[in-house]
Motif scaffolding. Sequence first.
Motif, PDB file in Angstrom:
ATOM      1  N   GLY A  27     -76.580 135.648  35.572  1.00 31.60           N
ATOM      2  CA  GLY A  27     -75.967 135.349  36.854  1.00 31.60           C
ATOM      3  C   GLY A  27     -74.533 134.875  36.797  1.00 31.60           C
ATOM      4  N   LYS A  28     -73.999 134.603  35.607  1.00 31.88           N
ATOM      5  CA  LYS A  28     -72.632 134.104  35.475  1.00 31.88           C
ATOM      6  C   LYS A  28     -71.680 135.257  35.145  1.00 31.88           C
ATOM      7  CE  LYS A  28     -69.694 130.994  32.740  1.00 31.88           C
ATOM      8  NZ  LYS A  28     -69.644 130.063  31.592  1.00 31.88           N
ATOM      9  N   PRO A  29     -70.634 135.482  35.961  1.00 31.67           N
ATOM     10  CA  PRO A  29     -69.687 136.557  35.663  1.00 31.67           C
ATOM     11  C   PRO A  29     -68.830 136.218  34.445  1.00 31.67           C
ATOM     12  CG  PRO A  29     -68.947 135.276  37.557  1.00 31.67           C
ATOM     13  CD  PRO A  29     -70.315 134.762  37.209  1.00 31.67           C
ATOM     14  N   VAL A  30     -68.728 137.174  33.516  1.00 32.34           N
ATOM     15  CA  VAL A  30     -67.973 136.932  32.282  1.00 32.34           C
ATOM     16  C   VAL A  30     -66.868 137.962  32.053  1.00 32.34           C
ATOM     17  CG1 VAL A  30     -69.924 135.773  31.189  1.00 32.34           C
ATOM     18  CG2 VAL A  30     -69.615 138.246  30.853  1.00 32.34           C
ATOM     19  N   TRP A  31     -66.838 139.038  32.846  1.00 32.12           N
ATOM     20  CA  TRP A  31     -65.849 140.109  32.609  1.00 32.12           C
ATOM     21  C   TRP A  31     -65.748 140.966  33.856  1.00 32.12           C
ATOM     22  CZ3 TRP A  31     -65.730 145.493  32.405  1.00 32.12           C
ATOM     23  CH2 TRP A  31     -64.677 146.082  31.682  1.00 32.12           C
ATOM     24  N   GLY A  82     -78.745 139.029  37.668  1.00 31.05           N
ATOM     25  CA  GLY A  82     -78.989 138.273  36.446  1.00 31.05           C
ATOM     26  C   GLY A  82     -78.046 138.739  35.361  1.00 31.05           C
ATOM     27  N   THR A  83     -78.568 139.418  34.339  1.00 27.15           N
ATOM     28  CA  THR A  83     -77.748 140.015  33.290  1.00 27.15           C
ATOM     29  C   THR A  83     -77.596 141.502  33.571  1.00 27.15           C
ATOM     30  OG1 THR A  83     -78.428 138.388  31.631  1.00 27.15           O
ATOM     31  CG2 THR A  83     -77.593 140.497  30.821  1.00 27.15           C
ATOM     32  N   ALA A  84     -76.347 141.946  33.757  1.00 23.02           N
ATOM     33  CA  ALA A  84     -76.142 143.346  34.142  1.00 23.02           C
ATOM     34  C   ALA A  84     -74.670 143.701  34.077  1.00 23.02           C
ATOM     35  CB  ALA A  84     -76.661 143.602  35.556  1.00 23.02           C
ATOM     36  N   LEU A  85     -74.407 144.995  34.015  1.00 23.29           N
ATOM     37  CA  LEU A  85     -73.102 145.569  34.332  1.00 23.29           C
ATOM     38  C   LEU A  85     -73.254 146.203  35.710  1.00 23.29           C
ATOM     39  CD1 LEU A  85     -70.276 146.773  33.987  1.00 23.29           C
ATOM     40  CD2 LEU A  85     -71.275 148.550  32.530  1.00 23.29           C
TER      41      LEU A  85
END
Length: 408
Positions: free
Chosen positions: A210-214, A265-268
């Motif tokens: 859920g946290k944007p990293v890029w 959640g975790t995804a592109l």
Amino acid sequence: MPVHVLYVAPYYSANILQCLDGLASLADVRIGLITHEPESTLPERYRGRVVGHYQVRDCLDAEQLIAAGKAFQAGWGRVDRLIGFLEQMQIPLSIARDKLGIPGMSEAIARNFREKNRMKAKLREAGLPVARQALIGSAEDARTFVREVGYPIVLKPPAGLGSRATVRATDDESLASALAELFVTPSNPAQAEEFVRGEEHTFETITIQGKPVWHSSSYYLPGPLQVLENPWIQYCVLLPREQLQPHAQTFRALNIRALQALGIGTALTHMEWFLRADGSMVISEVAARPPGVHLMPMMGLCHGIDMWQKWAELMVFDRFEAPPRQFAAGAAFFRGQGPGQVVRAVEGLAEAQERAGAWVVDRKLPQVGQPRASGYEGEGYALVKGATTEEVVAALRALVSSVRVVLG
């Protein structure tokens, strides 16, 4: 202890195998394949790396995915990941994960991304700028919506893929044609939306739990709907040297709020959005899977990485790292012109090579005799890479102004 990963690959297309290459490059990963293809057709380079195979008739059938998952759980003891990147598979995959107890996107979240009417409702509830829309099941539903928003409107399948099967209605006559083309009925509704005018962009985001990293953002030149409606228009996608230009940096906050509202959640993710002439911004839609139109290799070119390998690592290990962007990239699509169904000639290749060849890093040229393409990406393409955005824009302009694909 290795991570046990099931990869759903209906057939062995180039993108599906690129992703499998990325998976195969990861250490401490045990790969099982769920596919329409018999085991004997698995390409030789994966022998010994893919250690499990389960053939199904239909990868869009959640029950068949569940049966395959149970077989691997029985044989391996556990399955840690169940992944696949095709848009149409996202709901069946999520249903199977929920049933099998495998971590990853749940059915409820997958439907937020896949079902466009539900998506727009969630975004509107969160106070985000989206085009007015309605799910219509009849001509009267469509006329009621037109009375609310006026012409033009856009109609598309509620679980569509990009701009495919998207139609614009500008008056009562074209509305009737659109309803017939999409075969709109109560049991086969369509998504109706007000038509938004503005520059069309994409916005790609990688989130981990859920946290944007890029982030990354690109231009459609011109927008896909305009390309669909005008077969003679040549089509490009531009990924600037600046990872987020000022307009994209401003949009970033809306993108993050939208993904949070949908429960990512975790995804592109791949979002499409509009920048209006007055500077206002509108979210079009978002998909929880890698983008098309060659954006995966283009992002890789800009950062000097294999983006498919990075996506595989993200989905398996919940991690992502990329060096700073060093280049701009673009894709020029060579679209056939004329009323025919077969490529009769390809003109201007020598001129294109002279004007832009120094920047071309990959290409698939149209061939005389090949059938007319069914999608807006056309009969061939070229990918370009440059040190500046201006270089890439010039190369794209040279390509689409030089190459002419003649249909007959």
